[in-house]
Design a protein around this motif. Structure first.
Motif, PDB file in Angstrom:
ATOM      1  N   GLU A 122       0.792  -1.389  -0.086  1.00 55.08           N
ATOM      2  CA  GLU A 122      -0.086  -0.062   0.009  1.00 55.08           C
ATOM      3  C   GLU A 122       0.926   1.145  -0.071  1.00 55.08           C
ATOM      4  OE1 GLU A 122      -3.772   0.631  -0.802  1.00 55.08           O
ATOM      5  OE2 GLU A 122      -3.302  -1.282  -0.441  1.00 55.08           O
ATOM      6  N   TYR A 123       2.173   1.281   0.308  1.00 54.54           N
ATOM      7  CA  TYR A 123       2.902   2.446   0.234  1.00 54.54           C
ATOM      8  C   TYR A 123       3.262   2.753  -0.910  1.00 54.54           C
ATOM      9  CZ  TYR A 123       4.418   0.091   4.834  1.00 54.54           C
ATOM     10  OH  TYR A 123       4.411  -0.135   6.244  1.00 54.54           O
ATOM     11  N   GLN A 124       3.442   1.618  -1.859  1.00 55.88           N
ATOM     12  CA  GLN A 124       3.854   2.007  -3.302  1.00 55.88           C
ATOM     13  C   GLN A 124       2.355   2.527  -3.986  1.00 55.88           C
ATOM     14  OE1 GLN A 124       5.082  -1.904  -4.821  1.00 55.88           O
ATOM     15  NE2 GLN A 124       4.952  -0.918  -7.064  1.00 55.88           N
ATOM     16  N   ASN A 171       8.807  -5.787   9.758  1.00 55.99           N
ATOM     17  CA  ASN A 171       8.340  -5.723   8.417  1.00 55.99           C
ATOM     18  C   ASN A 171       7.095  -6.821   7.953  1.00 55.99           C
ATOM     19  OD1 ASN A 171       8.250  -4.715   5.648  1.00 55.99           O
ATOM     20  ND2 ASN A 171       9.523  -6.577   5.127  1.00 55.99           N
ATOM     21  N   ASN A 172       6.241  -6.512   7.271  1.00 60.24           N
ATOM     22  CA  ASN A 172       5.335  -7.485   6.695  1.00 60.24           C
ATOM     23  C   ASN A 172       5.870  -7.452   5.139  1.00 60.24           C
ATOM     24  OD1 ASN A 172       3.047  -8.706   5.411  1.00 60.24           O
ATOM     25  ND2 ASN A 172       1.834  -6.900   5.376  1.00 60.24           N
ATOM     26  N   PRO A 173       6.138  -8.769   4.519  1.00 59.00           N
ATOM     27  CA  PRO A 173       5.957 -10.095   5.117  1.00 59.00           C
ATOM     28  C   PRO A 173       7.114 -10.735   5.928  1.00 59.00           C
ATOM     29  CG  PRO A 173       6.298 -10.245   2.825  1.00 59.00           C
ATOM     30  CD  PRO A 173       6.706  -8.710   3.176  1.00 59.00           C
ATOM     31  N   GLU A 199       4.509   0.662  12.448  1.00 54.75           N
ATOM     32  CA  GLU A 199       4.513  -0.416  13.446  1.00 54.75           C
ATOM     33  C   GLU A 199       3.465  -1.077  13.947  1.00 54.75           C
ATOM     34  OE1 GLU A 199       6.108   1.670  17.086  1.00 54.75           O
ATOM     35  OE2 GLU A 199       7.999   2.078  16.074  1.00 54.75           O
ATOM     36  N   SER A 200       2.891  -1.436  12.632  1.00 48.92           N
ATOM     37  CA  SER A 200       1.419  -2.149  12.938  1.00 48.92           C
ATOM     38  C   SER A 200       1.519  -3.478  13.375  1.00 48.92           C
ATOM     39  CB  SER A 200       0.872  -2.255  11.492  1.00 48.92           C
ATOM     40  OG  SER A 200       0.307  -0.831  11.069  1.00 48.92           O
ATOM     41  N   TYR A 201       2.786  -4.097  13.374  1.00 53.29           N
ATOM     42  CA  TYR A 201       2.804  -5.497  13.829  1.00 53.29           C
ATOM     43  C   TYR A 201       3.667  -5.467  15.019  1.00 53.29           C
ATOM     44  CZ  TYR A 201       0.661  -6.750   9.552  1.00 53.29           C
ATOM     45  OH  TYR A 201      -0.274  -6.946   8.708  1.00 53.29           O
ATOM     46  N   ILE A 202       3.840  -4.422  15.770  1.00 52.89           N
ATOM     47  CA  ILE A 202       4.934  -4.284  16.788  1.00 52.89           C
ATOM     48  C   ILE A 202       4.428  -5.032  18.176  1.00 52.89           C
ATOM     49  CG2 ILE A 202       4.421  -2.103  17.757  1.00 52.89           C
ATOM     50  CD1 ILE A 202       7.662  -1.863  17.577  1.00 52.89           C
ATOM     51  N   ARG A 223       0.749   3.026  13.439  1.00 52.33           N
ATOM     52  CA  ARG A 223       0.348   1.837  14.356  1.00 52.33           C
ATOM     53  C   ARG A 223      -1.139   1.760  13.729  1.00 52.33           C
ATOM     54  NH1 ARG A 223       2.139   0.360  19.718  1.00 52.33           N
ATOM     55  NH2 ARG A 223       4.373   1.043  19.592  1.00 52.33           N
ATOM     56  N   SER A 224      -1.315   0.317  13.305  1.00 58.11           N
ATOM     57  CA  SER A 224      -2.762  -0.326  12.987  1.00 58.11           C
ATOM     58  C   SER A 224      -3.473  -0.769  14.492  1.00 58.11           C
ATOM     59  CB  SER A 224      -2.665  -1.381  12.027  1.00 58.11           C
ATOM     60  OG  SER A 224      -3.853  -1.922  12.057  1.00 58.11           O
ATOM     61  N   MET A 225      -4.561  -0.397  14.542  1.00 57.00           N
ATOM     62  CA  MET A 225      -5.312  -1.014  15.877  1.00 57.00           C
ATOM     63  C   MET A 225      -6.041  -2.185  15.374  1.00 57.00           C
ATOM     64  SD  MET A 225      -6.161   2.238  18.162  1.00 57.00           S
ATOM     65  CE  MET A 225      -6.643   1.635  19.475  1.00 57.00           C
ATOM     66  N   THR A 226      -6.275  -2.550  14.195  1.00 59.46           N
ATOM     67  CA  THR A 226      -7.076  -3.428  13.675  1.00 59.46           C
ATOM     68  C   THR A 226      -6.694  -5.074  13.914  1.00 59.46           C
ATOM     69  OG1 THR A 226      -6.269  -3.622  11.369  1.00 59.46           O
ATOM     70  CG2 THR A 226      -8.012  -2.147  11.918  1.00 59.46           C
ATOM     71  N   LYS A 227      -5.087  -5.078  14.066  1.00 56.05           N
ATOM     72  CA  LYS A 227      -4.550  -6.442  14.092  1.00 56.05           C
ATOM     73  C   LYS A 227      -4.253  -6.871  15.472  1.00 56.05           C
ATOM     74  CE  LYS A 227      -2.335  -4.656  10.039  1.00 56.05           C
ATOM     75  NZ  LYS A 227      -3.327  -5.426   9.140  1.00 56.05           N
TER      76      LYS A 227
HETATM   77  C1  LIG Z   1       2.338  -3.196   7.409  1.00 54.26           C
HETATM   78  C2  LIG Z   1       0.914  -2.813   7.616  1.00 54.26           C
HETATM   79  N1  LIG Z   1       0.294  -1.649   7.596  1.00 54.26           N
HETATM   80  C3  LIG Z   1      -0.914  -1.105   7.542  1.00 54.26           C
HETATM   81  C4  LIG Z   1      -1.756  -2.073   7.433  1.00 54.26           C
HETATM   82  C5  LIG Z   1      -3.291  -1.557   7.376  1.00 54.26           C
HETATM   83  O1  LIG Z   1      -3.700  -1.777   8.524  1.00 54.26           O
HETATM   84  P1  LIG Z   1      -5.308  -1.234   8.816  1.00 54.26           P
HETATM   85  O2  LIG Z   1      -6.235  -2.495   8.864  1.00 54.26           O
HETATM   86  O3  LIG Z   1      -5.252  -0.688   9.992  1.00 54.26           O
HETATM   87  O4  LIG Z   1      -5.854  -0.314   7.909  1.00 54.26           O
HETATM   88  C6  LIG Z   1      -1.502  -3.319   7.154  1.00 54.26           C
HETATM   89  C7  LIG Z   1      -2.429  -4.259   6.677  1.00 54.26           C
HETATM   90  O5  LIG Z   1      -2.235  -5.463   6.254  1.00 54.26           O
HETATM   91  C8  LIG Z   1      -0.219  -3.847   7.226  1.00 54.26           C
HETATM   92  O6  LIG Z   1       0.261  -5.123   6.649  1.00 54.26           O
END
Ligand SMILES: Cc1ncc(COP(=O)(O)O)c(C=O)c1O
Length: 382
Positions: A122-124, A171-173, A199-202, A223-227
């Motif tokens: 999604e950054y790209q 990092n994802n993945p 830091e969505s996976y921290i 930070r994502s709060m969904t995960k």
């Molecule tokens: C690294 C990373 N950042 C952000 C997101 C998006 O998170 P959100 O569900 O909060 O939009 C994802 C979702 O897969 C992700 O892998």
């Protein structure tokens, strides 16, 4: 680590398409399988559900009022939990909204992006939609996907039109992390470039150090709060950023993008430290057990700092299809540029055992490609 490479024009023409993990109802309907019984190893969510306190908070929300545009209660709760100033926080409709907000504010046809890959696509996509060009530095399988900060430093120094650097940590993945001191050095050495550290996976990581407690004029922490709170259906994330950047992003927001239910759920989740700490501890145990079972069957999962890991296989897309037929969805990493890898999230132990059994059957006639770096052949894999 591969030095700078640019996207090619044929990639750019596809900028509206995105491949993500998660159960896709349209795809599952094509395969004729029921979504409710599927085990989702592709989403990277806490596998034990949201806290009961979150469900209660959601039920008590009044639906007949507009949400608080500034998410004040939630920002107070986040500020208290992480010891940060609430004025530095901006809440979004998922971290995804914030990624697109950052790109729309700082990227255009003259100001470009550097992505430390392979990573979240999604950054790209956000860069392209904002009219910018993407350059990559890319960690490689042969190095265990370790990130070389000197390569990033060199890439930033040599690109005059660079405005934003995206680093996902962990990092994802790949599940790899960069040390905080290395990130801080980079951020300080390049004050005119905005560093976005996702830091969505921290929360799933035991050893990755957060940058939430650091202050830099050119740093955005996402930070994502969904995960970690397992509320993916509600969409919630936040950014911590200095006043100058905060002002810029705030002015571009869609009003009321974060609905009242998500805000109430977020407050309850942030405050329920006991539930989530206990769930994360269970996840760590499940992860150790999962990885041990896979290695005991001669499979070679890669070490990961977070709640998912890569597994090298010969034909990721075919194996994914075969697993769907058996009621399990994993992430085929083709869209990350990694054709020979599956990304697998850790679920509850009984579900993990089901996947181990299925993978053992599917892969017994097809050994994994030799992509595992030497350090990971250690049986004490983490
Ligand atoms: C690294 C990373 N950042 C952000 C997101 C998006 O998170 P959100 O569900 O909060 O939009 C994802 C979702 O897969 C992700 O892998």
């Amino acid at each position: 680590m591969k030095r700078v490479s640019s996207e090619c024009m044929s990639d750019r023409s596809h900028h509206t398409e995105a491949v993500h993990g998660g159960l896709d109802p349209s795809e599952l309907a094509r395969y004729g399988v029921a979504i409710d019984t599927m085990l989702d190893f592709s989403s990277n969510l806490l596998p034990f559900g949201p806290a009961p306190s979150v469900r209660r908070a959601v039920e008590s929300v009044s639906l007949d009022r507009y949400p608080d545009r500034d998410c004040n209660q939630l920002r107070d709760a986040i500020a208290k939990r992480y010891g940060v100033d609430r004025e530095t926080l901006l809440v979004g409709n998922g971290c995804s909204e914030l990624i697109h907000l950052v790109a729309s504010a700082f990227v255009d046809s003259h100001r470009h992006t550097l992505i430390v890959g392979p990573t979240f696509t999604e950054y790209q996509r956000a860069t392209r939609i904002a009219g910018g060009t993407v350059r990559f530095v890319t960690a490689e399988a042969n190095d265990g996907f370790a990130v070389d900060v000197d390569v990033i430093d060199h890439a930033v120094s040599s690109q005059t039109s660079l405005k934003v650097v995206w680093i996902c940590n962990p990092n994802n993945p790949t599940g790899q992390s960069v040390a905080k001191s290395d990130l801080v050095d980079l951020i300080q050495r390049h004050p005119h470039v905005v560093f976005v550290v996702d830091e969505s996976y921290i929360e799933f990581a035991e050893n990755t150090e957060s940058l939430l407690d650091t202050e830099h004029e050119n740093l955005v922490v996402l930070r994502s709060m969904t995960k970690a709170y397992c509320i993916a259906g509600l969409r919630l994330g936040f950014a911590k950023l200095p006043e100058n950047l905060h002002r810029t992003l705030r002015g571009r927001r869609i009003p009321w993008s974060v609905n009242s239910i998500a805000q109430a759920a977020g407050v309850a989740a942030i405050q329920d430290v006991a539930y989530y700490n206990e769930a994360m501890a269970r996840l760590q145990d499940a992860k150790q057990d999962f990885l041990c079972k896979l290695t005991a069957r001669s499979l070679t999962p890669l070490a990961s700092d977070t709640g998912f890991f890569l597994l090298p296989v010969n034909d990721a897309s075919e194996i994914r299809k075969q697993l769907i037929a058996q009621g399990m969805v994993v992430r085929d990493c083709h869209s990350f540029g990694l054709d020979n890898f599956l990304r697998i999230a850790v679920l509850a132990p009984s579900h993990n055992r089901r996947l181990v059994a299925a993978l053992t059957r599917l892969l017994s006639n097809s050994p994994s490609p030799n992509l595992t770096p030497p350090s990971l052949r250690d049986p004490r894999i983490q």
